[in-house]
Scaffold this motif. Sequence first.
Motif, PDB file in Angstrom:
ATOM      1  N   GLU A 178       0.650  -1.226  -0.139  1.00  0.00           N
ATOM      2  CA  GLU A 178      -0.107   0.025   0.192  1.00  0.00           C
ATOM      3  C   GLU A 178       0.956   1.055  -0.062  1.00  0.00           C
ATOM      4  N   LEU A 179       1.932   1.251   0.952  1.00  0.00           N
ATOM      5  CA  LEU A 179       2.976   2.286   0.800  1.00  0.00           C
ATOM      6  C   LEU A 179       3.455   2.570  -0.655  1.00  0.00           C
ATOM      7  N   LEU A 180       4.045   1.400  -0.774  1.00  0.00           N
ATOM      8  CA  LEU A 180       4.838   1.328  -2.031  1.00  0.00           C
ATOM      9  C   LEU A 180       3.767   2.057  -3.398  1.00  0.00           C
ATOM     10  N   GLY A 181       2.565   1.434  -3.317  1.00  0.00           N
ATOM     11  CA  GLY A 181       1.659   2.311  -4.349  1.00  0.00           C
ATOM     12  C   GLY A 181       1.547   3.715  -4.150  1.00  0.00           C
ATOM     13  N   GLN A 182       2.003   4.136  -2.909  1.00  0.00           N
ATOM     14  CA  GLN A 182       1.807   5.852  -2.836  1.00  0.00           C
ATOM     15  C   GLN A 182       3.249   6.347  -3.098  1.00  0.00           C
ATOM     16  N   ARG A 183       4.264   5.434  -3.429  1.00  0.00           N
ATOM     17  CA  ARG A 183       5.753   5.578  -3.757  1.00  0.00           C
ATOM     18  C   ARG A 183       6.272   6.052  -2.412  1.00  0.00           C
ATOM     19  N   MET A 184       6.315   5.167  -1.506  1.00  0.00           N
ATOM     20  CA  MET A 184       6.969   5.496  -0.220  1.00  0.00           C
ATOM     21  C   MET A 184       7.261   3.832   0.357  1.00  0.00           C
ATOM     22  N   ILE A 185       8.330   4.056   1.326  1.00  0.00           N
ATOM     23  CA  ILE A 185       8.528   2.651   2.087  1.00  0.00           C
ATOM     24  C   ILE A 185       8.984   3.152   3.421  1.00  0.00           C
ATOM     25  N   ARG A 186       8.732   2.337   4.583  1.00  0.00           N
ATOM     26  CA  ARG A 186       8.887   2.496   5.739  1.00  0.00           C
ATOM     27  C   ARG A 186      10.313   1.745   6.070  1.00  0.00           C
ATOM     28  N   PRO A 187      11.310   2.797   6.235  1.00  0.00           N
ATOM     29  CA  PRO A 187      12.823   2.097   6.139  1.00  0.00           C
ATOM     30  C   PRO A 187      13.140   1.319   7.658  1.00  0.00           C
ATOM     31  N   ASN A 188      12.317   1.222   8.595  1.00  0.00           N
ATOM     32  CA  ASN A 188      12.638   1.028   9.860  1.00  0.00           C
ATOM     33  C   ASN A 188      13.263  -0.357  10.342  1.00  0.00           C
ATOM     34  N   ARG A 189      12.966  -1.228   9.411  1.00  0.00           N
ATOM     35  CA  ARG A 189      13.438  -2.583   9.555  1.00  0.00           C
ATOM     36  C   ARG A 189      14.247  -3.024   8.265  1.00  0.00           C
ATOM     37  N   MET A 190      15.436  -3.087   8.239  1.00  0.00           N
ATOM     38  CA  MET A 190      16.450  -3.923   7.090  1.00  0.00           C
ATOM     39  C   MET A 190      17.556  -4.761   7.765  1.00  0.00           C
ATOM     40  N   GLU A 191      17.739  -5.590   7.070  1.00  0.00           N
ATOM     41  CA  GLU A 191      18.873  -6.607   7.459  1.00  0.00           C
ATOM     42  C   GLU A 191      19.667  -6.872   6.109  1.00  0.00           C
ATOM     43  N   LEU A 192      20.844  -7.113   6.637  1.00  0.00           N
ATOM     44  CA  LEU A 192      21.625  -7.336   5.361  1.00  0.00           C
ATOM     45  C   LEU A 192      21.776  -8.683   4.676  1.00  0.00           C
ATOM     46  N   PHE A 193      22.193  -8.858   3.343  1.00  0.00           N
ATOM     47  CA  PHE A 193      22.029 -10.140   2.685  1.00  0.00           C
ATOM     48  C   PHE A 193      23.074 -10.195   1.839  1.00  0.00           C
ATOM     49  N   VAL A 194      23.663 -11.203   1.399  1.00  0.00           N
ATOM     50  CA  VAL A 194      24.589 -11.359   0.192  1.00  0.00           C
ATOM     51  C   VAL A 194      24.272 -12.611  -0.686  1.00  0.00           C
ATOM     52  N   MET A 195      24.574 -12.287  -2.056  1.00  0.00           N
ATOM     53  CA  MET A 195      24.447 -13.107  -3.105  1.00  0.00           C
ATOM     54  C   MET A 195      25.388 -13.001  -4.065  1.00  0.00           C
ATOM     55  N   ASN A 196      25.386 -14.122  -4.810  1.00  0.00           N
ATOM     56  CA  ASN A 196      26.463 -14.131  -5.980  1.00  0.00           C
ATOM     57  C   ASN A 196      26.047 -13.222  -7.005  1.00  0.00           C
ATOM     58  N   ALA A 197      27.041 -12.974  -7.725  1.00  0.00           N
ATOM     59  CA  ALA A 197      26.770 -11.773  -8.876  1.00  0.00           C
ATOM     60  C   ALA A 197      25.790 -12.057  -9.856  1.00  0.00           C
ATOM     61  N   ASP A 198      25.269 -13.194 -10.033  1.00  0.00           N
ATOM     62  CA  ASP A 198      24.166 -13.638 -11.035  1.00  0.00           C
ATOM     63  C   ASP A 198      23.048 -13.672 -10.209  1.00  0.00           C
ATOM     64  N   GLY A 199      22.793 -13.435  -8.909  1.00  0.00           N
ATOM     65  CA  GLY A 199      21.649 -13.654  -8.183  1.00  0.00           C
ATOM     66  C   GLY A 199      21.303 -14.854  -7.484  1.00  0.00           C
ATOM     67  N   SER A 200      22.457 -15.894  -7.666  1.00  0.00           N
ATOM     68  CA  SER A 200      22.063 -17.102  -7.019  1.00  0.00           C
ATOM     69  C   SER A 200      22.705 -16.690  -5.454  1.00  0.00           C
ATOM     70  N   ASP A 201      22.435 -18.240  -4.455  1.00  0.00           N
ATOM     71  CA  ASP A 201      22.690 -18.021  -3.319  1.00  0.00           C
ATOM     72  C   ASP A 201      22.461 -17.043  -2.458  1.00  0.00           C
ATOM     73  N   GLN A 202      21.193 -16.403  -2.648  1.00  0.00           N
ATOM     74  CA  GLN A 202      20.921 -15.208  -1.482  1.00  0.00           C
ATOM     75  C   GLN A 202      20.675 -15.856  -0.092  1.00  0.00           C
ATOM     76  N   ARG A 203      21.549 -15.136   0.768  1.00  0.00           N
ATOM     77  CA  ARG A 203      21.487 -15.360   2.075  1.00  0.00           C
ATOM     78  C   ARG A 203      21.469 -14.267   3.117  1.00  0.00           C
ATOM     79  N   GLN A 204      20.891 -14.327   4.224  1.00  0.00           N
ATOM     80  CA  GLN A 204      20.892 -13.227   5.099  1.00  0.00           C
ATOM     81  C   GLN A 204      22.041 -13.590   6.005  1.00  0.00           C
ATOM     82  N   ILE A 205      22.673 -12.223   6.130  1.00  0.00           N
ATOM     83  CA  ILE A 205      23.823 -12.044   7.022  1.00  0.00           C
ATOM     84  C   ILE A 205      23.640 -11.558   8.312  1.00  0.00           C
ATOM     85  N   THR A 206      22.914 -10.522   8.754  1.00  0.00           N
ATOM     86  CA  THR A 206      22.530  -9.944  10.004  1.00  0.00           C
ATOM     87  C   THR A 206      21.082 -10.304  10.458  1.00  0.00           C
TER      88      THR A 206
END
Length: 324
Positions: free
Chosen positions: A207-235
Amino acid sequence: MTPDSGETHLANVRQITFGGENAEAYFSHDDQWLTFQSTRDGRACDQQYVVRVDGTQLARVSNGEGKTTCGWFLPGDRRLFFASTHAAGAACPAKPDPSKGYVWGIDPYDIYTANRDGSDLKRLTNYGVYTAEGVLSPDGTRIVFTSLKDGDLDIYTMSVDGSDVRRLTTTPGYDGGPWWSPDGTKIVYRAWHYAPEDSAGLRQYRELLGQRMIRPNRMELFVMNADGSDQRQITRLGGANFGPSWTPDGRRIVFSSNHQNPRSRNFDLFAVNLDGTGLEQITRNPEFDGFPMFSHDGKRLVWASNRGADRAGDTNLFIAEWRP
């Protein structure tokens, strides 16, 4: 300027800008220049600038219209790319409704290239929706970026001429802030995804995205291979963890976080191993510290901070020698 107590990795801290909002400073390939965004000169929103690392020879790169973000030097350091909203209008984009609380506006950026003096401006993407956060691959052939072009905030790569666009993330939720590893084999990014049972959270996000907004109070770090494979959470720290980049050896991630007090706007810089272990605090100033980047020779760190501000809300650029 001496470092704050406990900032043992930082020596000979030096302030580069003085006043206004200055952020997202990134080194040229020869480590002699920075490109950054700023509201200087009385502007109501950011334009893109370059400056020598000693703070001299400041020059505006963008055309002065709309709002810009996320600049980066192309190979040879004679041209840059950055995101701008000027095609959607010469005025600054409207700010989000304050009644929505703390939200970020998802403004209609596209990515452009220009010479370092601002001449020969060329459009690289033509989506008309948020397309920004670009970082050049170490071999200079591809750009990783974040875009809303397919209806969600996802990560893509493309050739430096804008061709061969490839989507890397597809999980519902926010994926952004991508950054190549020094060897170009991995990409670190920030994300917040919604579990299948959290349908209400995903609905609110959309709903927020439809209004061109996001609420950035929760974010964690992820890493993936350069082709998008092996996506995994770090923090799994809680709070907002963002602005990740890499140590020069590619073994650790440096980033900004308020996880020690998620309701606070006091962000500090931290470093962490790729498996989430070895969390280490880098800055200890009781103000905002964010957007870290190491020089290519690994000897210096540049970042943005509210420390020592003459006026509340001022954000300036700082550079320090790095002590491993």
